[in-house]
Design an enzyme around this catalytic site. Structure first.
Site, PDB file in Angstrom:
ATOM      1  N   ASN A 102     -21.733   5.827 -20.737  1.00 53.88           N
ATOM      2  CA  ASN A 102     -21.153   7.092 -20.279  1.00 53.88           C
ATOM      3  C   ASN A 102     -20.139   6.811 -19.178  1.00 53.88           C
ATOM      4  OD1 ASN A 102     -23.306   6.344 -18.535  1.00 53.88           O
ATOM      5  ND2 ASN A 102     -23.524   8.431 -17.790  1.00 53.88           N
ATOM      6  N   MET A 103     -19.115   6.059 -19.532  1.00 57.89           N
ATOM      7  CA  MET A 103     -18.108   5.652 -18.550  1.00 57.89           C
ATOM      8  C   MET A 103     -17.529   6.819 -17.756  1.00 57.89           C
ATOM      9  SD  MET A 103     -16.033   2.616 -20.510  1.00 57.89           S
ATOM     10  CE  MET A 103     -14.752   2.595 -19.262  1.00 57.89           C
ATOM     11  N   TYR A 140     -22.332  16.265 -26.536  1.00 54.18           N
ATOM     12  CA  TYR A 140     -22.107  14.994 -27.224  1.00 54.18           C
ATOM     13  C   TYR A 140     -23.434  14.521 -27.801  1.00 54.18           C
ATOM     14  CZ  TYR A 140     -17.506  14.551 -24.994  1.00 54.18           C
ATOM     15  OH  TYR A 140     -16.211  14.752 -24.595  1.00 54.18           O
ATOM     16  N   ARG A 167       1.310   4.091 -36.440  1.00 59.26           N
ATOM     17  CA  ARG A 167       0.872   4.275 -35.058  1.00 59.26           C
ATOM     18  C   ARG A 167       1.498   3.225 -34.144  1.00 59.26           C
ATOM     19  NH1 ARG A 167       0.354   7.547 -31.117  1.00 59.26           N
ATOM     20  NH2 ARG A 167      -1.121   6.879 -29.498  1.00 59.26           N
ATOM     21  N   GLU A 193     -18.181  15.428 -30.340  1.00 58.20           N
ATOM     22  CA  GLU A 193     -17.321  14.332 -30.787  1.00 58.20           C
ATOM     23  C   GLU A 193     -16.851  14.446 -32.226  1.00 58.20           C
ATOM     24  OE1 GLU A 193     -21.512  12.794 -31.658  1.00 58.20           O
ATOM     25  OE2 GLU A 193     -20.533  13.950 -30.061  1.00 58.20           O
ATOM     26  N   SER A 206     -11.985  10.503 -23.819  1.00 60.42           N
ATOM     27  CA  SER A 206     -11.326   9.284 -24.285  1.00 60.42           C
ATOM     28  C   SER A 206     -10.172   8.918 -23.363  1.00 60.42           C
ATOM     29  CB  SER A 206     -10.813   9.474 -25.717  1.00 60.42           C
ATOM     30  OG  SER A 206     -11.885   9.659 -26.616  1.00 60.42           O
ATOM     31  N   ASP A 260     -20.767   3.991 -27.200  1.00 67.04           N
ATOM     32  CA  ASP A 260     -21.487   5.205 -27.595  1.00 67.04           C
ATOM     33  C   ASP A 260     -21.725   5.247 -29.098  1.00 67.04           C
ATOM     34  OD1 ASP A 260     -22.073   6.554 -25.247  1.00 67.04           O
ATOM     35  OD2 ASP A 260     -20.116   7.512 -25.129  1.00 67.04           O
ATOM     36  N   HIS A 298     -23.479  11.549 -30.646  1.00 70.94           N
ATOM     37  CA  HIS A 298     -23.337  10.134 -31.030  1.00 70.94           C
ATOM     38  C   HIS A 298     -24.583   9.652 -31.781  1.00 70.94           C
ATOM     39  CE1 HIS A 298     -19.695   9.908 -28.616  1.00 70.94           C
ATOM     40  NE2 HIS A 298     -20.350  10.345 -27.580  1.00 70.94           N
ATOM     41  N   VAL A 315     -11.785   1.311 -30.544  1.00 70.81           N
ATOM     42  CA  VAL A 315     -11.747   1.792 -31.928  1.00 70.81           C
ATOM     43  C   VAL A 315     -12.726   2.945 -32.108  1.00 70.81           C
ATOM     44  CG1 VAL A 315     -11.016  -0.395 -32.893  1.00 70.81           C
ATOM     45  CG2 VAL A 315     -13.448   0.081 -32.651  1.00 70.81           C
ATOM     46  N   LEU A 316     -12.413   3.825 -33.061  1.00 75.41           N
ATOM     47  CA  LEU A 316     -13.283   4.961 -33.334  1.00 75.41           C
ATOM     48  C   LEU A 316     -13.205   5.317 -34.803  1.00 75.41           C
ATOM     49  CD1 LEU A 316     -15.046   7.414 -32.395  1.00 75.41           C
ATOM     50  CD2 LEU A 316     -12.897   8.683 -32.194  1.00 75.41           C
ATOM     51  N   ASP A 319      -3.562  -2.752 -33.762  1.00 77.94           N
ATOM     52  CA  ASP A 319      -4.036  -1.624 -34.559  1.00 77.94           C
ATOM     53  C   ASP A 319      -3.689  -1.897 -36.016  1.00 77.94           C
ATOM     54  OD1 ASP A 319      -4.856   1.533 -33.793  1.00 77.94           O
ATOM     55  OD2 ASP A 319      -3.967   1.276 -35.769  1.00 77.94           O
TER      56      ASP A 319
END
Length: 374
Positions: free
Chosen positions: A302-303, A96, A205, A120, A136, A272, A98, A241-242, A200
């Site tokens: 970094n959950m 990863y 979706r 990612e 995720s 992140d 980010h 959101v991403l 959203d």
């Protein structure tokens, strides 16, 4: 092709995940590759040096040895400055990254001359992010777990039990974003008995979520007006959101916090990528929360590292085929033959090769197809 693959111990705060499990090492060793694993790399989650040896790895005494000898470095979290400075032009880094909110890391990776491929931004045929999805899923589920703990009065929260009890209404959870993180957060929150809403901007979706969960889940189009009302009424807000590879949009402004109940909680899973709340800044597992205008913020970068054994195994199931391709074919051929892996290329020989990262950092973009003959 035989490749020397290195697995250093992660050094980020409270990061116990490891790039390869003994099971993955066994698969790669069977393919004929040489594996070099730093001593203690997996010890905190039950993967001993002896287990790695039995799987076919050599044990290195230090990170310096791993970086000095390996051609392909497999990690979990973005390289820290000391690690970036150990990279060299003939090395491939797979982890990863980010990079969009992290210009210092981008600069150091560019200066190293290495080839850096980000988990990612690797895609699949459906346009999804298969190497981000396992984390995720975990982060989404964890968001409710940590949010429920943060709501406890002893932790600075409002003293709300998300599931309520007979005669007392459940807590209200707002999930902003209906992707993998948001879906898993909603699933966990509903499992606890909370009153859950997903917001959203994709009507298709929202329709899918309605079909999936039925009347247990409320779905709302994420207009600015709707978010104003929903944020003010929520006990727990999850930012989910991403924008692949890019900095997260700021969806909750500071002035909105004054309308929230004192002790409400924000969990920013997008931290992140810079965070989706205006008041977010990255925290660590050792000091996970802070308070702004009476609202508790949980912004650990970094959950999934908190559930490191589960996270490592889930991540390896997704990354192993790509590691095998990179090791067996070399990075250039592997990327030339797989446009989805090519999408993961972020840095190569001092150039930024992912458009959203280059735009976020205000740097020139190099089309990765030009580097692999695609």
């Amino acid at each position: 092709m035989v490749t020397r693959i290195g697995v250093p111990k992660e050094i980020k705060n409270h990061e116990y995940r490891v790039g390869l499990t003994p099971a993955s090492v066994r698969e790669l060793a069977a393919d004929g590759h040489a594996l070099l694993v730093q001593s203690g790399a997996g010890a905190e989650i039950g993967f001993s040096d002896e287990a790695y040896r039995a799987a076919g790895a050599e044990i290195a005494g230090s990170a310096e040895e791993v970086f000095a000898k390996a051609e392909l470095i497999v990690k979990v979290k973005e390289p820290q400055p000391a690690e970036c400075r150990r990279l060299r032009p003939d090395q491939v880094l797979f982890t990863y990254l980010h990079l969009a909110p992290d210009p210092e890391q981008a600069r150091l990776l560019m200066e190293s001359g290495c080839t850096a491929i980000a988990y990612e931004t690797v895609t699949d045929r459906a346009g999804r992010l298969p190497l981000l999805a396992p984390m995720s899923e975990i982060a989404g589920r964890m968001a409710i777990q940590v949010g429920a703990v943060a709501l406890q009065k002893s932790n600075g929260g409002s003293g709300i039990l998300l599931g309520g009890v007979p005669g007392v209404l459940p807590g209200k959870v707002l999930v902003i974003g209906g992707g993998v993180v948001g879906t898993n957060a909603a699933r966990m929150a509903m499992g606890l008995g909370a009153d859950v809403t997903i917001a959203d901007r994709s009507v298709p979706r929202l329709a899918q979520l309605d079909d999936l969960f039925g009347p247990r889940l409320k779905t709302v189009y994420a207009s600015a007006d709707a978010l104003d009302r929903l944020v003010a009424d929520a006990d727990l807000v999850v930012g989910a959101v991403l924008v692949p590879g890019a900095a997260a949009p700021k969806l909750v402004r500071r002035d909105q916090l004054s309308g929230m109940r004192r002790g409400s909680v924000l969990v920013d899973v997008a931290i992140d990528q810079g965070g989706c709340f205006e008041t977010s800044h990255a925290t660590t597992h050792s000091d996970p929360t802070y308070v702004v205008d009476g609202v508790v913020h949980y912004c650990v970068a970094n959950m999934p590292g908190a559930v490191a054994r589960t996270s490592t195994e889930a991540l390896n199931h997704a990354t192993l085929p790509f590691v095998q391709a990179l090791a067996g074919k070399g990075w250039k051929r592997a990327l030339a033959e797989d446009p989805h892996l090519l999408a993961g290329l972020n840095v190569q020989a001092g150039r930024l090769t992912y458009r959203a990262v280059a735009e976020a950092l205000g740097q020139p973009f190099t089309d990765p197809r030009d580097l692999v003959g695609g």
